[in-house]
Design a protein around this motif. Sequence first.
Motif, PDB file in Angstrom:
ATOM      1  N   PRO A 108      20.585  28.988  83.688  1.00  0.00           N
ATOM      2  CA  PRO A 108      19.265  28.221  82.621  1.00  0.00           C
ATOM      3  C   PRO A 108      20.932  28.317  81.954  1.00  0.00           C
ATOM      4  CG  PRO A 108      18.330  29.913  83.656  1.00  0.00           C
ATOM      5  CD  PRO A 108      18.864  28.923  84.380  1.00  0.00           C
ATOM      6  N   ASN A 109      21.839  28.975  82.109  1.00  0.00           N
ATOM      7  CA  ASN A 109      23.267  29.532  81.058  1.00  0.00           C
ATOM      8  C   ASN A 109      23.701  28.401  81.527  1.00  0.00           C
ATOM      9  OD1 ASN A 109      23.877  30.330  83.494  1.00  0.00           O
ATOM     10  ND2 ASN A 109      25.053  31.772  82.911  1.00  0.00           N
ATOM     11  N   VAL A 110      23.666  27.149  81.909  1.00  0.00           N
ATOM     12  CA  VAL A 110      24.382  26.505  81.901  1.00  0.00           C
ATOM     13  C   VAL A 110      24.528  24.980  81.187  1.00  0.00           C
ATOM     14  CG1 VAL A 110      25.674  24.476  83.570  1.00  0.00           C
ATOM     15  CG2 VAL A 110      24.880  26.370  84.395  1.00  0.00           C
ATOM     16  N   LYS A 111      25.012  24.920  80.009  1.00  0.00           N
ATOM     17  CA  LYS A 111      24.890  23.991  79.099  1.00  0.00           C
ATOM     18  C   LYS A 111      24.937  22.733  79.437  1.00  0.00           C
ATOM     19  CE  LYS A 111      25.515  21.895  74.692  1.00  0.00           C
ATOM     20  NZ  LYS A 111      27.173  21.942  73.791  1.00  0.00           N
ATOM     21  N   ALA A 112      25.467  21.925  80.597  1.00  0.00           N
ATOM     22  CA  ALA A 112      25.135  20.469  81.572  1.00  0.00           C
ATOM     23  C   ALA A 112      24.117  20.421  82.276  1.00  0.00           C
ATOM     24  CB  ALA A 112      26.791  20.504  82.733  1.00  0.00           C
ATOM     25  N   GLY A 113      23.190  21.619  82.279  1.00  0.00           N
ATOM     26  CA  GLY A 113      22.276  20.829  83.280  1.00  0.00           C
ATOM     27  C   GLY A 113      21.172  21.164  82.448  1.00  0.00           C
ATOM     28  N   LYS A 114      20.613  21.468  81.821  1.00  0.00           N
ATOM     29  CA  LYS A 114      20.076  21.979  80.366  1.00  0.00           C
ATOM     30  C   LYS A 114      18.668  20.271  80.592  1.00  0.00           C
ATOM     31  CE  LYS A 114      20.613  25.637  77.626  1.00  0.00           C
ATOM     32  NZ  LYS A 114      20.883  26.125  78.327  1.00  0.00           N
ATOM     33  N   ALA A 115      19.146  19.220  80.918  1.00  0.00           N
ATOM     34  CA  ALA A 115      18.098  18.121  81.367  1.00  0.00           C
ATOM     35  C   ALA A 115      18.143  18.450  82.198  1.00  0.00           C
ATOM     36  CB  ALA A 115      18.930  16.995  80.512  1.00  0.00           C
ATOM     37  N   ALA A 116      18.064  18.348  83.414  1.00  0.00           N
ATOM     38  CA  ALA A 116      18.145  18.508  84.470  1.00  0.00           C
ATOM     39  C   ALA A 116      16.993  18.863  85.290  1.00  0.00           C
ATOM     40  CB  ALA A 116      18.672  18.725  85.706  1.00  0.00           C
ATOM     41  N   PRO A 135      29.201  24.558  94.931  1.00  0.00           N
ATOM     42  CA  PRO A 135      30.970  24.335  95.126  1.00  0.00           C
ATOM     43  C   PRO A 135      31.565  23.770  93.584  1.00  0.00           C
ATOM     44  CG  PRO A 135      30.234  22.853  96.671  1.00  0.00           C
ATOM     45  CD  PRO A 135      29.011  23.383  95.994  1.00  0.00           C
ATOM     46  N   ALA A 136      31.558  23.111  92.106  1.00  0.00           N
ATOM     47  CA  ALA A 136      32.813  22.975  90.969  1.00  0.00           C
ATOM     48  C   ALA A 136      32.130  24.612  90.431  1.00  0.00           C
ATOM     49  CB  ALA A 136      31.707  22.173  90.699  1.00  0.00           C
ATOM     50  N   GLY A 137      31.775  25.504  91.460  1.00  0.00           N
ATOM     51  CA  GLY A 137      32.215  26.559  90.304  1.00  0.00           C
ATOM     52  C   GLY A 137      31.132  26.951  89.438  1.00  0.00           C
ATOM     53  N   ILE A 138      30.054  26.033  89.393  1.00  0.00           N
ATOM     54  CA  ILE A 138      28.833  26.527  88.199  1.00  0.00           C
ATOM     55  C   ILE A 138      27.936  26.937  88.773  1.00  0.00           C
ATOM     56  CG2 ILE A 138      27.999  24.743  87.340  1.00  0.00           C
ATOM     57  CD1 ILE A 138      29.143  23.165  86.589  1.00  0.00           C
ATOM     58  N   ASN A 139      27.197  28.207  88.158  1.00  0.00           N
ATOM     59  CA  ASN A 139      26.469  28.583  88.649  1.00  0.00           C
ATOM     60  C   ASN A 139      24.528  28.318  88.587  1.00  0.00           C
ATOM     61  OD1 ASN A 139      27.554  30.965  88.829  1.00  0.00           O
ATOM     62  ND2 ASN A 139      26.867  31.359  86.753  1.00  0.00           N
TER      63      ASN A 139
END
Length: 151
Positions: A108-116, A135-139
């Motif tokens: 939930p805290n990943v801005k780039a993932g809000k739309a998904a 693998p990109a290091g994103i939660n």
Amino acid sequence: MIRPLEKEDYNIWLQLAKEVESLFGEMVGNKDFERGIQECISSFSAFCIVDNCNEIQGIIAVNKTENEICWLAVRERSRGKGYGYQLLKTAISFLDDKKPIYVQTFSPNVKAGKAARKIYMRFGFKDYKDGGKNPAGINTMIMKLEKINRN
């Protein structure tokens, strides 16, 4: 229009993967990923959405055995047009509606993932458990769609 991916679409999938590697990690040149693409295509477990010019704008892949969404991406220039929603609707209809469906997506805290996350939640997916870093290091978060939440 949504259709199953075909062998001829392999390179287009790689192009889309390259476009989203900053969010997912390195895929192009990764033999496991590339083998996975070929398996999805040959097992008819990947679908694409094409625009009016018959160009692929998004792809979704599923794993029927695990009852999960494995991969979903829409070209950056085509986001916000409902393509992700249509692909997810198709994928859900392809999976077993008697069992929960899982997807690993952004926390939930990943801005780039809000739309998904918003698309998954529209279908009733709920946060299930921590998915660790991709693998990109994103939660990431594992989300789950229970049978009882389907309409």
